[in-house]
Design a protein around this motif. Structure first.
Motif, PDB file in Angstrom:
ATOM      1  N   GLN A  90       0.877  -1.311  -0.036  1.00 48.26           N
ATOM      2  CA  GLN A  90      -0.067  -0.144   0.088  1.00 48.26           C
ATOM      3  C   GLN A  90       1.043   1.228   0.169  1.00 48.26           C
ATOM      4  N   LEU A  91       0.578   2.220  -0.879  1.00 51.64           N
ATOM      5  CA  LEU A  91       1.233   3.564  -0.984  1.00 51.64           C
ATOM      6  C   LEU A  91       0.464   4.557  -0.097  1.00 51.64           C
ATOM      7  N   ALA A  92       0.764   5.727   0.076  1.00 53.87           N
ATOM      8  CA  ALA A  92       0.339   6.565   0.520  1.00 53.87           C
ATOM      9  C   ALA A  92      -1.204   6.653   0.485  1.00 53.87           C
ATOM     10  N   ARG A  93      -2.144   7.073   1.615  1.00 52.18           N
ATOM     11  CA  ARG A  93      -3.603   6.735   1.534  1.00 52.18           C
ATOM     12  C   ARG A  93      -4.062   7.399   0.352  1.00 52.18           C
ATOM     13  N   GLY A  94      -4.925   6.897  -0.431  1.00 52.87           N
ATOM     14  CA  GLY A  94      -5.651   7.413  -1.414  1.00 52.87           C
ATOM     15  C   GLY A  94      -4.787   7.267  -2.764  1.00 52.87           C
ATOM     16  N   MET A  95      -3.671   6.602  -2.746  1.00 56.69           N
ATOM     17  CA  MET A  95      -3.001   6.492  -4.108  1.00 56.69           C
ATOM     18  C   MET A  95      -3.151   5.464  -4.775  1.00 56.69           C
ATOM     19  N   GLY A  96      -3.767   4.490  -4.033  1.00 55.50           N
ATOM     20  CA  GLY A  96      -3.778   3.215  -4.698  1.00 55.50           C
ATOM     21  C   GLY A  96      -2.769   1.870  -4.291  1.00 55.50           C
ATOM     22  N   SER A  97      -2.933   1.182  -4.982  1.00 44.28           N
ATOM     23  CA  SER A  97      -1.670   0.178  -4.853  1.00 44.28           C
ATOM     24  C   SER A  97      -1.150  -0.532  -6.052  1.00 44.28           C
ATOM     25  N   PHE A  98      -0.352  -1.450  -5.850  1.00 41.56           N
ATOM     26  CA  PHE A  98       0.163  -1.946  -7.074  1.00 41.56           C
ATOM     27  C   PHE A  98       0.772  -3.546  -6.725  1.00 41.56           C
ATOM     28  N   PHE A  99       0.513  -4.453  -7.671  1.00 45.93           N
ATOM     29  CA  PHE A  99       0.641  -5.950  -7.323  1.00 45.93           C
ATOM     30  C   PHE A  99       0.794  -6.811  -8.438  1.00 45.93           C
ATOM     31  N   LYS A 100       1.405  -8.009  -8.092  1.00 46.32           N
ATOM     32  CA  LYS A 100       1.288  -8.944  -9.260  1.00 46.32           C
ATOM     33  C   LYS A 100       0.399 -10.065  -8.774  1.00 46.32           C
ATOM     34  N   ASP A 101      -0.489 -10.526  -9.639  1.00 42.81           N
ATOM     35  CA  ASP A 101      -1.439 -11.660  -9.412  1.00 42.81           C
ATOM     36  C   ASP A 101      -1.103 -12.855 -10.137  1.00 42.81           C
ATOM     37  N   CYS A 102       0.221 -13.426  -9.686  1.00 39.32           N
ATOM     38  CA  CYS A 102       0.820 -14.539 -10.049  1.00 39.32           C
ATOM     39  C   CYS A 102       1.083 -15.692  -8.952  1.00 39.32           C
ATOM     40  N   VAL A 103       1.458 -16.671  -9.134  1.00 39.33           N
ATOM     41  CA  VAL A 103       1.545 -17.732  -8.134  1.00 39.33           C
ATOM     42  C   VAL A 103       3.280 -18.382  -8.166  1.00 39.33           C
ATOM     43  N   CYS A 104       4.007 -17.317  -8.567  1.00 43.14           N
ATOM     44  CA  CYS A 104       5.292 -17.470  -8.343  1.00 43.14           C
ATOM     45  C   CYS A 104       5.862 -17.615  -7.121  1.00 43.14           C
ATOM     46  N   ALA A 105       7.040 -18.374  -6.878  1.00 45.81           N
ATOM     47  CA  ALA A 105       7.517 -18.467  -5.665  1.00 45.81           C
ATOM     48  C   ALA A 105       8.279 -17.138  -5.238  1.00 45.81           C
ATOM     49  N   LYS A 106       8.879 -16.251  -6.089  1.00 43.04           N
ATOM     50  CA  LYS A 106       9.568 -15.193  -5.811  1.00 43.04           C
ATOM     51  C   LYS A 106       8.673 -14.079  -6.788  1.00 43.04           C
ATOM     52  N   CYS A 130      10.001 -12.427 -10.693  1.00 39.52           N
ATOM     53  CA  CYS A 130       9.262 -13.189 -11.630  1.00 39.52           C
ATOM     54  C   CYS A 130       9.037 -11.917 -12.973  1.00 39.52           C
ATOM     55  N   PRO A 131       9.030 -12.686 -14.099  1.00 39.97           N
ATOM     56  CA  PRO A 131       8.841 -11.714 -15.428  1.00 39.97           C
ATOM     57  C   PRO A 131       7.234 -11.247 -15.455  1.00 39.97           C
ATOM     58  N   HIS A 132       6.304 -11.503 -14.727  1.00 41.46           N
ATOM     59  CA  HIS A 132       5.042 -11.088 -14.927  1.00 41.46           C
ATOM     60  C   HIS A 132       4.684  -9.771 -14.617  1.00 41.46           C
ATOM     61  N   PRO A 133       4.129  -9.093 -15.260  1.00 37.25           N
ATOM     62  CA  PRO A 133       3.783  -7.847 -15.014  1.00 37.25           C
ATOM     63  C   PRO A 133       3.192  -7.287 -13.948  1.00 37.25           C
ATOM     64  N   TYR A 134       3.354  -6.098 -13.256  1.00 39.05           N
ATOM     65  CA  TYR A 134       2.711  -5.423 -12.344  1.00 39.05           C
ATOM     66  C   TYR A 134       1.249  -4.842 -12.614  1.00 39.05           C
ATOM     67  N   SER A 135       0.359  -4.872 -11.699  1.00 39.95           N
ATOM     68  CA  SER A 135      -0.879  -4.143 -12.126  1.00 39.95           C
ATOM     69  C   SER A 135      -1.093  -3.084 -10.983  1.00 39.95           C
ATOM     70  N   ILE A 136      -1.914  -1.939 -11.386  1.00 45.24           N
ATOM     71  CA  ILE A 136      -2.258  -1.226 -10.264  1.00 45.24           C
ATOM     72  C   ILE A 136      -3.748  -1.086 -10.113  1.00 45.24           C
ATOM     73  N   ARG A 137      -4.037  -0.748  -8.781  1.00 50.95           N
ATOM     74  CA  ARG A 137      -5.594  -0.383  -8.908  1.00 50.95           C
ATOM     75  C   ARG A 137      -5.667   0.858  -7.944  1.00 50.95           C
ATOM     76  N   PHE A 138      -6.646   1.591  -8.458  1.00 50.51           N
ATOM     77  CA  PHE A 138      -6.629   2.956  -7.747  1.00 50.51           C
ATOM     78  C   PHE A 138      -8.133   3.578  -8.048  1.00 50.51           C
ATOM     79  N   ARG A 139      -8.564   4.652  -7.649  1.00 52.10           N
ATOM     80  CA  ARG A 139      -9.876   5.151  -7.606  1.00 52.10           C
ATOM     81  C   ARG A 139      -9.843   6.289  -8.664  1.00 52.10           C
ATOM     82  N   ASP A 140     -10.487   6.351  -9.652  1.00 48.58           N
ATOM     83  CA  ASP A 140     -10.583   7.504 -10.564  1.00 48.58           C
ATOM     84  C   ASP A 140     -11.336   8.658 -10.167  1.00 48.58           C
ATOM     85  N   ALA A 141     -11.332   9.866 -10.817  1.00 54.28           N
ATOM     86  CA  ALA A 141     -11.691  11.157 -10.290  1.00 54.28           C
ATOM     87  C   ALA A 141     -13.301  10.995  -9.987  1.00 54.28           C
TER      88      ALA A 141
END
Length: 101
Positions: free
Chosen positions: A8-24, A28-39
């Motif tokens: 989690q970043l600063a409150r209200g900024m959203g978050s970033f994550f990887k949605d994979c099952v890799c051990a590390k 891993c080579p999978h891309p990051y996703s971000i989740r946020f609230r728009d205007a």
């Protein structure tokens, strides 16, 4: 669904994550996703960020845009986003006639 790694970043900024099952997931080579609230306050997701820094940079950009939007514009966007297509068309059509007169 895969393991959900998030920081989690600063409150209200959203978050970033990887949605994979890799051990590390951070290495891993999978891309990051971000989740946020728009205007309009709706939760959004974007994916395809190669590094944490890329994901954080995009979240920072979105957060800055949201913070610098004039409150009246944000309210107008929220209201517009809640209209149905029919309601929007009813408002739009009379404006077009005034513009062409």
């Amino acid at each position: 669904m895969g393991r959900h790694i998030a920081r989690q970043l600063a409150r209200g900024m959203g978050s970033f994550f990887k949605d994979c099952v890799c051990a590390k997931p951070t290495h891993c080579p999978h891309p990051y996703s971000i989740r946020f609230r728009d205007a309009r306050g709706k939760q959004r997701e974007e994916s395809g960020y190669g590094t944490q820094d890329d994901a954080i940079e995009r979240l920072t950009q979105l957060y800055a845009e949201k913070k610098t939007t004039v409150p009246s514009v944000a309210v107008a966007r929220r209201e517009l986003g809640q209209l149905t297509i029919e309601e929007y068309a009813m408002q739009w059509r009379p404006r077009q006639r005034r513009m062409t007169d």
